[in-house]
Design a protein around this motif. Sequence first.
Motif, PDB file in Angstrom:
ATOM      1  N   THR A 170       6.954  19.858 -21.941  1.00  0.00           N
ATOM      2  CA  THR A 170       5.659  19.340 -22.355  1.00  0.00           C
ATOM      3  C   THR A 170       5.418  17.957 -21.756  1.00  0.00           C
ATOM      4  OG1 THR A 170       6.523  18.230 -24.330  1.00  0.00           O
ATOM      5  CG2 THR A 170       5.917  20.566 -24.544  1.00  0.00           C
ATOM      6  N   LEU A 171       4.163  17.536 -21.772  1.00  0.00           N
ATOM      7  CA  LEU A 171       3.842  16.196 -21.287  1.00  0.00           C
ATOM      8  C   LEU A 171       4.555  15.133 -22.115  1.00  0.00           C
ATOM      9  CD1 LEU A 171       0.026  16.530 -20.515  1.00  0.00           C
ATOM     10  CD2 LEU A 171       1.832  16.015 -18.867  1.00  0.00           C
ATOM     11  N   GLU A 172       4.657  15.363 -23.421  1.00  0.00           N
ATOM     12  CA  GLU A 172       5.345  14.400 -24.283  1.00  0.00           C
ATOM     13  C   GLU A 172       6.806  14.252 -23.866  1.00  0.00           C
ATOM     14  OE1 GLU A 172       1.705  15.641 -26.158  1.00  0.00           O
ATOM     15  OE2 GLU A 172       3.380  16.806 -25.342  1.00  0.00           O
ATOM     16  N   GLN A 173       7.470  15.358 -23.593  1.00  0.00           N
ATOM     17  CA  GLN A 173       8.872  15.300 -23.172  1.00  0.00           C
ATOM     18  C   GLN A 173       9.018  14.608 -21.823  1.00  0.00           C
ATOM     19  OE1 GLN A 173       9.530  19.562 -23.400  1.00  0.00           O
ATOM     20  NE2 GLN A 173      10.910  19.313 -25.152  1.00  0.00           N
ATOM     21  N   ILE A 174       8.107  14.879 -20.912  1.00  0.00           N
ATOM     22  CA  ILE A 174       8.193  14.303 -19.568  1.00  0.00           C
ATOM     23  C   ILE A 174       8.017  12.792 -19.606  1.00  0.00           C
ATOM     24  CG2 ILE A 174       7.073  14.225 -17.308  1.00  0.00           C
ATOM     25  CD1 ILE A 174       6.384  17.216 -17.770  1.00  0.00           C
ATOM     26  N   PHE A 175       7.026  12.316 -20.361  1.00  0.00           N
ATOM     27  CA  PHE A 175       6.815  10.867 -20.441  1.00  0.00           C
ATOM     28  C   PHE A 175       7.968  10.186 -21.176  1.00  0.00           C
ATOM     29  CE2 PHE A 175       2.529  11.646 -19.019  1.00  0.00           C
ATOM     30  CZ  PHE A 175       2.154  10.450 -18.418  1.00  0.00           C
ATOM     31  N   GLU A 176       8.594  10.893 -22.101  1.00  0.00           N
ATOM     32  CA  GLU A 176       9.688  10.296 -22.865  1.00  0.00           C
ATOM     33  C   GLU A 176      10.984  10.252 -22.075  1.00  0.00           C
ATOM     34  OE1 GLU A 176      12.162  11.005 -27.056  1.00  0.00           O
ATOM     35  OE2 GLU A 176      10.438  12.255 -26.543  1.00  0.00           O
ATOM     36  N   GLN A 177      11.223  11.251 -21.213  1.00  0.00           N
ATOM     37  CA  GLN A 177      12.504  11.326 -20.517  1.00  0.00           C
ATOM     38  C   GLN A 177      12.373  11.168 -19.004  1.00  0.00           C
ATOM     39  OE1 GLN A 177      13.772  15.051 -22.616  1.00  0.00           O
ATOM     40  NE2 GLN A 177      15.657  13.916 -22.963  1.00  0.00           N
ATOM     41  N   GLU A 178      11.719  12.115 -18.330  1.00  0.00           N
ATOM     42  CA  GLU A 178      11.670  12.061 -16.870  1.00  0.00           C
ATOM     43  C   GLU A 178      11.007  10.786 -16.349  1.00  0.00           C
ATOM     44  OE1 GLU A 178      11.317  14.815 -18.636  1.00  0.00           O
ATOM     45  OE2 GLU A 178      11.534  16.643 -17.434  1.00  0.00           O
ATOM     46  N   LEU A 179       9.975  10.315 -17.032  1.00  0.00           N
ATOM     47  CA  LEU A 179       9.256   9.120 -16.575  1.00  0.00           C
ATOM     48  C   LEU A 179       9.734   7.855 -17.277  1.00  0.00           C
ATOM     49  CD1 LEU A 179       5.584  10.485 -16.379  1.00  0.00           C
ATOM     50  CD2 LEU A 179       7.325  10.433 -14.593  1.00  0.00           C
ATOM     51  N   HIS A 187       0.833  -1.203   0.000  1.00  0.00           N
ATOM     52  CA  HIS A 187       0.000   0.000   0.000  1.00  0.00           C
ATOM     53  C   HIS A 187       0.865   1.250   0.000  1.00  0.00           C
ATOM     54  CE1 HIS A 187      -2.317   3.253   1.950  1.00  0.00           C
ATOM     55  NE2 HIS A 187      -3.332   2.770   1.264  1.00  0.00           N
ATOM     56  N   GLN A 188       1.912   1.250   0.832  1.00  0.00           N
ATOM     57  CA  GLN A 188       2.787   2.417   0.889  1.00  0.00           C
ATOM     58  C   GLN A 188       3.631   2.539  -0.374  1.00  0.00           C
ATOM     59  OE1 GLN A 188       3.162   2.012   5.690  1.00  0.00           O
ATOM     60  NE2 GLN A 188       4.960   2.734   4.625  1.00  0.00           N
ATOM     61  N   ARG A 189       4.036   1.416  -0.948  1.00  0.00           N
ATOM     62  CA  ARG A 189       4.783   1.474  -2.206  1.00  0.00           C
ATOM     63  C   ARG A 189       3.936   2.129  -3.298  1.00  0.00           C
ATOM     64  NH1 ARG A 189       9.228  -1.964  -1.431  1.00  0.00           N
ATOM     65  NH2 ARG A 189       8.793  -3.738  -0.053  1.00  0.00           N
ATOM     66  N   ASP A 190       2.666   1.753  -3.372  1.00  0.00           N
ATOM     67  CA  ASP A 190       1.782   2.326  -4.384  1.00  0.00           C
ATOM     68  C   ASP A 190       1.598   3.826  -4.157  1.00  0.00           C
ATOM     69  OD1 ASP A 190       1.499  -0.161  -5.522  1.00  0.00           O
ATOM     70  OD2 ASP A 190      -0.378  -0.624  -4.487  1.00  0.00           O
ATOM     71  N   MET A 191       1.489   4.214  -2.895  1.00  0.00           N
ATOM     72  CA  MET A 191       1.351   5.632  -2.580  1.00  0.00           C
ATOM     73  C   MET A 191       2.615   6.397  -2.976  1.00  0.00           C
ATOM     74  SD  MET A 191       0.228   7.374   1.039  1.00  0.00           S
ATOM     75  CE  MET A 191       1.387   6.373   1.973  1.00  0.00           C
ATOM     76  N   VAL A 192       3.774   5.813  -2.687  1.00  0.00           N
ATOM     77  CA  VAL A 192       5.041   6.445  -3.035  1.00  0.00           C
ATOM     78  C   VAL A 192       5.187   6.562  -4.551  1.00  0.00           C
ATOM     79  CG1 VAL A 192       7.534   6.050  -3.072  1.00  0.00           C
ATOM     80  CG2 VAL A 192       6.285   5.892  -0.923  1.00  0.00           C
ATOM     81  N   ARG A 193       4.797   5.528  -5.285  1.00  0.00           N
ATOM     82  CA  ARG A 193       4.889   5.586  -6.752  1.00  0.00           C
ATOM     83  C   ARG A 193       4.035   6.721  -7.307  1.00  0.00           C
ATOM     84  NH1 ARG A 193       4.357  -0.270  -6.371  1.00  0.00           N
ATOM     85  NH2 ARG A 193       6.406  -1.246  -6.616  1.00  0.00           N
ATOM     86  N   ARG A 194       2.847   6.877  -6.754  1.00  0.00           N
ATOM     87  CA  ARG A 194       2.002   7.987  -7.198  1.00  0.00           C
ATOM     88  C   ARG A 194       2.649   9.326  -6.852  1.00  0.00           C
ATOM     89  NH1 ARG A 194      -4.422   6.606  -6.166  1.00  0.00           N
ATOM     90  NH2 ARG A 194      -4.513   4.719  -7.462  1.00  0.00           N
ATOM     91  N   PHE A 225      10.188   4.732 -15.073  1.00  0.00           N
ATOM     92  CA  PHE A 225       9.036   4.192 -14.354  1.00  0.00           C
ATOM     93  C   PHE A 225       8.591   2.893 -15.029  1.00  0.00           C
ATOM     94  CE2 PHE A 225       6.974   7.548 -11.550  1.00  0.00           C
ATOM     95  CZ  PHE A 225       8.145   8.285 -11.421  1.00  0.00           C
ATOM     96  N   ARG A 226       8.398   1.853 -14.236  1.00  0.00           N
ATOM     97  CA  ARG A 226       7.972   0.584 -14.820  1.00  0.00           C
ATOM     98  C   ARG A 226       6.592   0.703 -15.451  1.00  0.00           C
ATOM     99  NH1 ARG A 226       9.709  -3.842 -10.162  1.00  0.00           N
ATOM    100  NH2 ARG A 226      11.980  -3.486 -10.270  1.00  0.00           N
TER     101      ARG A 226
END
Length: 306
Positions: free
Chosen positions: A56-65, A32-39, A68-69
């Motif tokens: 932009t959102l496109e840049q963030i999902f491509e690089q910063e995120l 539960h805490q892992r899921d909260m931390v991931r969010r 993320f699994r």
Amino acid sequence: MKRLAIIILNIMLLMPVLAVAQQEETYDYWQHQRDMVRRGQQAIFMCNGLFTSNRTLEQIFEQELAFFREPIGTPDGGDYEVLWDRRAVEIGAPGAVPVMRAAFREGIGCVILPPDQTLEDIDRLPELTLPYPPGDPAQIPWPDGDFIENTILPSNVDEEKLLAASNWAFDRESPEQVTLSLIVVYNGQIVHERYAPGFDITTRTRTWSTAKSVASTLIGMLVDEGKLVLDDPLGFDWYPRVRSPEADPRNEITLRHVLNMSSGLETVDNGGLEYAIGSGMSYWAGASSVVGARSRAVIREPGTYW
């Protein structure tokens, strides 16, 4: 009788196996805490990318995120909301795992809100407004400005090895890290500067662990001014409270011990719990790092183990 002895012997041989089986934990009590931390992680990354770095959102999902699994949503939408007018991000839907929120505050950056805070609490969060220094940074020599007077590489710096190290930083495969910018300073001179696509010298980013260097420098300045003493006890009221707080061994922990990461306090940020308890809860879920530190037990003599 002989048969009974054999049965008893077999049971005794099985006992260690049964004991080991009982000691093994297959259920993740921290899920539960892992899921909260991931969010919370995604809330901070998206808030930082959108409102600190103006990406932009496109840049963030491509690089910063990228590491993320299973990031929540896509650039086109998903189980998240960007509140442009509040400069905030909400991740997840209400349920067993709370919605996690991060908000941008001027002069500070993006702040994670605890699960029990809502968008109505944003305006109560601190801000830091400072006037910009006078002059054009592009015309002011570094480090006070951005102008680089000398671009010639010192003779004792191997350019080929420097570029190889730079390429490694940007091109290596890493499950949790993406290099977005790199600056190398040698003898007070910038000898190498590089940015990932979509970033440049004007892009604001989160400081991450470089804040440790800034904090230790500021503490050193206060020590020089006599406002802090490195070898004085921290003077905390430790948790849990005991009948004789003066006998608490944690009273021996000094500022020097903390700066050297040798306080002797129990560390819980390992063993697979990095994103479930401890600093993970403070950094990504809004828990109090002060309360967390004051609640740790001392397991080693301060100053003896780094």
